[in-house]
Enzyme design. Structure first.
Site, PDB file in Angstrom:
ATOM      1  N   HIS B 196      24.847  19.785 -26.719  1.00 37.39           N
ATOM      2  CA  HIS B 196      26.064  19.930 -27.453  1.00 37.39           C
ATOM      3  C   HIS B 196      25.615  20.957 -28.201  1.00 37.39           C
ATOM      4  O   HIS B 196      27.263  21.292 -29.266  1.00 37.39           O
ATOM      5  CB  HIS B 196      25.872  18.592 -28.286  1.00 37.39           C
ATOM      6  CG  HIS B 196      26.827  17.221 -28.194  1.00 37.39           C
ATOM      7  ND1 HIS B 196      25.811  16.428 -28.195  1.00 37.39           N
ATOM      8  CD2 HIS B 196      26.674  17.046 -27.583  1.00 37.39           C
ATOM      9  CE1 HIS B 196      26.223  14.723 -27.987  1.00 37.39           C
ATOM     10  NE2 HIS B 196      26.886  15.365 -27.276  1.00 37.39           N
ATOM     11  N   ARG B 306      52.440   6.279 -29.494  1.00 35.35           N
ATOM     12  CA  ARG B 306      51.654   4.325 -28.569  1.00 35.35           C
ATOM     13  C   ARG B 306      51.381   3.551 -30.103  1.00 35.35           C
ATOM     14  O   ARG B 306      50.026   3.859 -30.270  1.00 35.35           O
ATOM     15  CB  ARG B 306      50.044   4.983 -27.703  1.00 35.35           C
ATOM     16  CG  ARG B 306      50.792   5.578 -26.787  1.00 35.35           C
ATOM     17  CD  ARG B 306      49.164   5.766 -26.313  1.00 35.35           C
ATOM     18  NE  ARG B 306      49.320   6.538 -24.714  1.00 35.35           N
ATOM     19  CZ  ARG B 306      49.107   8.070 -24.386  1.00 35.35           C
ATOM     20  NH1 ARG B 306      48.595   8.835 -25.536  1.00 35.35           N
ATOM     21  NH2 ARG B 306      49.257   8.615 -23.521  1.00 35.35           N
ATOM     22  N   ARG B 342      57.029   3.665 -29.096  1.00 36.55           N
ATOM     23  CA  ARG B 342      56.487   2.793 -27.971  1.00 36.55           C
ATOM     24  C   ARG B 342      56.087   1.197 -28.368  1.00 36.55           C
ATOM     25  O   ARG B 342      55.506   1.486 -29.505  1.00 36.55           O
ATOM     26  CB  ARG B 342      55.956   2.948 -26.650  1.00 36.55           C
ATOM     27  CG  ARG B 342      55.434   2.318 -25.925  1.00 36.55           C
ATOM     28  CD  ARG B 342      54.754   2.428 -24.468  1.00 36.55           C
ATOM     29  NE  ARG B 342      53.333   2.745 -25.412  1.00 36.55           N
ATOM     30  CZ  ARG B 342      52.637   2.481 -24.746  1.00 36.55           C
ATOM     31  NH1 ARG B 342      52.517   3.216 -23.463  1.00 36.55           N
ATOM     32  NH2 ARG B 342      51.139   2.950 -25.342  1.00 36.55           N
ATOM     33  N   GLU B 441      59.581   2.432 -16.173  1.00 38.93           N
ATOM     34  CA  GLU B 441      58.731   2.620 -15.930  1.00 38.93           C
ATOM     35  C   GLU B 441      58.100   1.537 -14.841  1.00 38.93           C
ATOM     36  O   GLU B 441      56.988   1.035 -14.072  1.00 38.93           O
ATOM     37  CB  GLU B 441      57.107   2.279 -17.042  1.00 38.93           C
ATOM     38  CG  GLU B 441      57.438   1.053 -17.791  1.00 38.93           C
ATOM     39  CD  GLU B 441      56.825   0.997 -18.839  1.00 38.93           C
ATOM     40  OE1 GLU B 441      55.454   2.104 -18.655  1.00 38.93           O
ATOM     41  OE2 GLU B 441      56.538   0.725 -19.487  1.00 38.93           O
ATOM     42  N   ASN B 464      53.366   7.463 -14.734  1.00 42.52           N
ATOM     43  CA  ASN B 464      51.827   6.871 -14.133  1.00 42.52           C
ATOM     44  C   ASN B 464      52.010   5.723 -13.940  1.00 42.52           C
ATOM     45  O   ASN B 464      51.485   5.193 -12.458  1.00 42.52           O
ATOM     46  CB  ASN B 464      50.638   6.633 -15.374  1.00 42.52           C
ATOM     47  CG  ASN B 464      50.484   8.407 -15.703  1.00 42.52           C
ATOM     48  OD1 ASN B 464      51.265   9.574 -15.590  1.00 42.52           O
ATOM     49  ND2 ASN B 464      49.692   8.083 -17.169  1.00 42.52           N
ATOM     50  N   ASP B 465      52.983   4.536 -14.775  1.00 35.87           N
ATOM     51  CA  ASP B 465      53.033   3.291 -14.520  1.00 35.87           C
ATOM     52  C   ASP B 465      54.015   3.575 -13.164  1.00 35.87           C
ATOM     53  O   ASP B 465      53.918   2.198 -12.260  1.00 35.87           O
ATOM     54  CB  ASP B 465      53.749   2.219 -15.298  1.00 35.87           C
ATOM     55  CG  ASP B 465      52.272   1.934 -15.864  1.00 35.87           C
ATOM     56  OD1 ASP B 465      51.024   1.302 -15.867  1.00 35.87           O
ATOM     57  OD2 ASP B 465      52.325   0.946 -16.923  1.00 35.87           O
ATOM     58  N   ARG B 475      45.852   2.708  -9.577  1.00 40.50           N
ATOM     59  CA  ARG B 475      45.348   4.248  -9.773  1.00 40.50           C
ATOM     60  C   ARG B 475      44.130   4.179 -10.444  1.00 40.50           C
ATOM     61  O   ARG B 475      42.736   5.954 -10.387  1.00 40.50           O
ATOM     62  CB  ARG B 475      46.688   4.918 -10.647  1.00 40.50           C
ATOM     63  CG  ARG B 475      46.570   4.626 -11.808  1.00 40.50           C
ATOM     64  CD  ARG B 475      47.200   5.548 -13.433  1.00 40.50           C
ATOM     65  NE  ARG B 475      47.260   5.104 -14.642  1.00 40.50           N
ATOM     66  CZ  ARG B 475      47.985   4.613 -15.372  1.00 40.50           C
ATOM     67  NH1 ARG B 475      48.662   3.039 -14.494  1.00 40.50           N
ATOM     68  NH2 ARG B 475      47.397   3.616 -16.318  1.00 40.50           N
ATOM     69  N   CYS B 512      57.221  10.445 -19.843  1.00 42.45           N
ATOM     70  CA  CYS B 512      56.212  11.031 -20.400  1.00 42.45           C
ATOM     71  C   CYS B 512      55.144  11.120 -20.321  1.00 42.45           C
ATOM     72  O   CYS B 512      53.691  10.783 -20.932  1.00 42.45           O
ATOM     73  CB  CYS B 512      56.491   9.884 -21.945  1.00 42.45           C
ATOM     74  SG  CYS B 512      56.428   8.195 -21.317  1.00 42.45           S
TER      75      CYS B 512
END
Lengths: 91, 551
Positions: B196, B306, B342, B441, B464-465, B475, B512
Site C-alpha cells: 500500500h 448506470r 440508462r 446490445e 460488451n453485451d 466473456r 458506450c
C-alpha cells in the site's frame, strides 16, 4: 442452511479491499456466514479472517449461510460476489 | 565501502518513472522500549489505556482518510478505510483481549496480537496478500505510539532543502503523512511494489525505489541519483554522472511538460476530426465520484449513467424523492452537460437482494433490465418520474437497456407518457422534450434498427453485451473470451447497420462499451458515422486525442 460457490475473478485475489467490502456487506445479516476455500474457512464478517483465507484468482469459494435470514443473505451475497467483485460494468 | 568510492549503484524496484537528484536523508524512528507486564498489573487499567489509544487511532486514521481522499483519490483512500476496519477487527481485538486477560501490558498485547496476524498473512506466500501484513503492522504501530504518548516523529530533523528520504520501510500512514514540500522521493530498504505504501507513492506522484536491501548509514546527507524507471540509485556520483543525469532529467521534464500542456489544451476544446467533424466524448459513470472524475478529465457529458448505484447502496427500494435527489446531484455535478441515464439494468445476472429475483440457469438470457421493468411497472414508473423531475434542471436523456423489439419500446414510451401526464397534473416541472433512446446490445436490436429508429431519438451501442450475444461467448469464460477479440468484425457490421438506420431518421448514435475506448477501432467507428464515444473517465483524454488525429 444455504450454500453457493463462487470462483474468485479479481486478478489480485481476495486482498484487503474486496475482503473489506465483503465484511461490511455481510455484517448486515444476522446469519452466520462461513466462507470455505483453500482447505480452510473464514468468517465472512471479519476482514482479517477473510484475508487469511489467502484466496487468489481462480480459487473456488463455498459460502455457507446459516440463520434466520439465510435465504435473503444467500441471494444478496451471491449477487454481491458477481456485481461488486466481478466486472459489474453491465455492458 | 568508503565514502570516497563514487558511482556505486544500488538497484531496487522503481515506483513511477521519474528521475530525481538530491541529498539522502535517513529517517530514524525513535525507539521506545515496550513496558513489561508489571507496568501496571491491573488488567482493567491496561484495558482503559488501550481504549484511549484506540480512540486516538480512530481519529488519526479518519484524518488520514480525509487527506487521502483529497490528495490521491477515492480508490487509494480506501487503504485507510481498511486500516479503520483492522482497528475494529475481531480477530485482532479478541487476541488483544486474551493477552490482557493473561496479564500482559497493553503494549505487549497489541504487539503479540499483531505479530500473530502479520505472520499468518506472510505465510500465505502470495505476494499481494503477504503485502497486507504491512498494514496490520502499521495499525499496530499506531496504537503502540499512542500508548507511548509519542507522535512518531523522526529522531533526526528533516533538512530544509530538497532531499531524498531513506528508511528501512515506510508504513502507508507515514507515506500519506510525508511533508511533500521538500521531499523529492524516497528509498526503502524493504518493501514491495504491491504494498500500500508503493500504491500511495504512485498515486501521489512521488518517485521511489523500494527493496534496495542495504544502504550504509554513512551515506546520510550525501548526494544521490534516483532513477525510478530503471530502478537504480547511484551513490556519490562523480561530476560526469551528475551532469549526464541532470541533462536526462531536463529532457524528461520537457517531454512531460509538453505532453501535459498538449493534453490540457484538449480539455476544453471540442474533439474535432481532421475533416472537421465534431465527436462527443462522453463518460461512463456509476456514481458521483466517477462523475467528478469525468468533469476533471473534460467529458462533454455522461454517455452512460448506470442508474443501479442508488439501488445497490440501499437495502430497500429507493423512493422517488431519493432518486430525484441523486439525479439532481449528478446534474449539478455535470454543470448542465448532457446526462444519458440508462434505466434500471438488474436481473438474475446482477441481483439485488430486495428485488427478490429467483435464480436462473441462464441469467444473461433471462429476466432482466427492461423485461423486469415492464413486469414491475410501479418500480419502473418511480424511476421514470424521478428522471423526468431531474430533467427540469438539466439536459437528460433516457436510455432503455436490453431492447429486442419495437413493442418493448412502445410500452416503455407509453409508461413515460403516463408519468409526464401525472407530473403535469401535479404541476411538477420536467423537460417535455426529454430525449428518448435505446441501447443496441442485442443482435435483434441491430437487425431491427430501421424500425426501432422510427421510435427513438438515439441509439447507444453496448459493445460488451452485443459481442457476447452476437458471438455466443461468455466473456467471463477465459476459454472463449479471446474469440471476441478475433471476431469483432461481426459486431462492427451490426454497429454500421444501426448507425445507418438512426441517421436516416435524423437521430444520433453513440458507443458506450469497451470498443469505444479501443483506439485501434476509433477511425473505423467514426467512418461508420458514430457521433459519440462514451468511455470510463481515465480514458477520456486519450480518446479525445485519438479523435483529433482521425480523418
Amino acid at each position: 442452511m444455504k450454500e453457493f460457490t463462487y470462483t474468485v475473478e479479481d486478478p489480485n485475489g481476495i486482498h484487503a479491499r474486496p475482503a473489506g467490502k465483503l465484511a461490511t456487506f455481510a455484517k448486515q445479516f444476522v446469519s452466520q456466514i462461513r466462507v470455505l476455500g483453500n482447505g480452510t474457512e473464514a468468517d465472512a464478517k471479519r476482514l482479517l479472517s477473510l484475508m487469511r483465507l489467502g484466496a487468489t484468482r481462480g480459487a473456488l469459494l463455498t459460502f455457507r449461510i446459516e440463520g434466520d435470514d439465510e435465504d435473503a443473505a444467500a441471494s444478496a451475497l451471491e449477487s454481491f460476489c458477481t456485481t461488486q467483485w466481478g466486472d459489474g460494468s453491465g455492458l | 565501502m568508503t565514502s570516497s568510492s563514487s558511482n556505486l549503484m544500488l538497484s531496487g524496484i522503481g515506483i513511477g518513472t521519474r528521475k530525481i537528484a538530491g541529498p539522502l536523508h535517513f529517517y530514524r524512528p525513535r525507539v521506545t522500549p515496550l513496558p513489561t507486564a508489571s507496568h501496571t498489573a491491573d488488567s482493567r487499567a491496561q484495558e482503559l489505556r488501550l481504549q484511549n489509544a484506540l480512540t486516538q487511532a480512530r481519529e488519526q486514521i479518519a484524518l488520514l482518510h480525509r487527506r487521502a481522499l483529497a490528495e490521491v483519490g477515492q480508490t487509494e483512500a480506501q487503504i485507510f478505510e481498511i486500516h479503520a476496519m483492522l482497528l475494529e477487527d475481531e480477530d485482532l481485538t479478541e487476541a488483544i483481549a486474551a493477552a490482557l486477560a493473561n496479564g500482559a501490558s497493553a503494549e505487549q498485547a497489541v504487539e503479540s496480537a499483531a505479530k500473530g496476524v502479520a505472520a499468518d498473512l506472510e505465510a500465505l506466500g502470495d505476494p499481494y496478500l503477504s503485502g497486507r501484513a504491512a498494514d496490520v503492522r502499521d495499525v499496530a504501530e499506531r496504537i503502540l505510539l499512542n500508548l507511548s504518548g509519542s507522535h512518531g516523529e523522526s529522531a533526526t530533523k528533516a533538512p530544509d532543502r530538497p532531499y531524498i528520504l531513506v528508511a528501512r520501510d515506510l508504513t502507508p500512514s507515514q507515506t500519506m503523512s510525508l511533508e511533500k514540500e521538500k521531499l523529492l522521493g524516497f528509498v526503502t530498504l524493504e518493501g514491495t511494489p504491491n504494498s500500500h505504501t508503493s500504491i500511495l507513492a504512485r498515486a501521489m506522484g512521488i518517485p521511489a525505489l523500494v527493496g534496495v536491501g542495504q544502504l550504509d548509514e554513512h551515506y546520510d546527507g550525501s548526494f544521490a541519483l534516483l532513477d525510478a524507471a530503471h530502478g537504480t540509485l547511484t551513490l556519490s556520483p562523480d561530476e560526469g554522472r551528475r551532469a549526464e543525469f541532470q541533462r536526462l532529467v531536463e529532457q524528461e521534464n520537457e517531454i512531460a511538460r509538453e505532453h501535459d500542456r498538449y493534453l490540457r489544451t484538449l480539455l476544453n476544446k471540442p474533439a474535432v476530426t481532421r475533416s472537421g467533424r465534431r465527436i462527443l466524448i462522453y463518460a461512463n459513470v456509476g456514481d458521483e465520484a466517477e462523475a467528478e472524475s469525468a468533469m476533471v478529465n473534460g467529458a462533454d457529458g455522461i454517455g452512460l449513467l448506470r442508474s443501479e448505484f442508488l439501488y445497490l447502496s440501499l437495502d430497500r427500494y429507493p423512493t422517488e424523492e431519493e432518486l430525484t435527489a441523486a439525479y439532481d446531484a449528478m446534474v449539478c455535478k455535470m454543470q448542465g452537460k448532457r446526462i444519458v441515464i440508462r434505466t434500471l439494468d438488474v436481473g438474475a445476472d446482477k441481483r439485488i437482494a430486495y428485488f427478490d429475483l429467483p435464480e436462473e440457469p441462464n441469467p444473461a438470457l433471462g429476466f432482466r433490465a427492461v423485461r423486469l421493468c415492464l413486469a414491475r411497472e410501479g418500480l419502473f414508473k418511480t424511476q421514470l418520474r424521478a428522471i423526468l423531475r431531474a430533467s427540469a434542471k438539466g439536459t437528460i436523456s433516457i436510455m432503455l437497456p436490453m431492447i429486442v423489439s419495437v413493442e418493448e419500446v412502445r410500452r416503455c414510451r407509453d409508461l413515460l407518457e403516463e408519468c409526464k401526464e401525472e407530473l403535469s397534473r401535479e404541476q411538477i416541472p420536467f423537460d417535455s422534450k426529454i430525449e428518448f433512446g435505446i441501447m443496441v446490445e442485442t443482435p435483434a436490436a441491430a437487425i431491427m434498427s430501421r424500425e426501432l429508429a422510427e421510435e427513438v431519438d438515439f441509439f447507444s451501442v453496448g459493445t460488451n453485451d452485443l459481442t457476447q450475444y452476437t458471438l455466443a461467448i461468455d466473456r467471463q469464460n477465459p476459454k472463449v473470451a479471446p474469440l471476441g477479440e478475433k471476431n469483432g468484425e461481426a459486431v462492427l457490421r451490426l454497429i454500421e447497420l444501426s448507425a445507418a438506420a438512426i441517421h436516416a431518421r435524423g437521430g444520433w448514435i453513440g458507443v458506450c462499451g469497451e470498443m469505444a475506448a479501443d483506439l485501434r477501432l476509433t477511425q473505423r467507428l467514426l467512418d461508420m458515422g458514430v457521433d459519440e464515444l462514451s468511455v470510463s473517465p481515465p480514458y477520456l483524454l486519450g480518446v479525445r486525442e485519438k479523435v483529433t488525429e482521425c480523418k
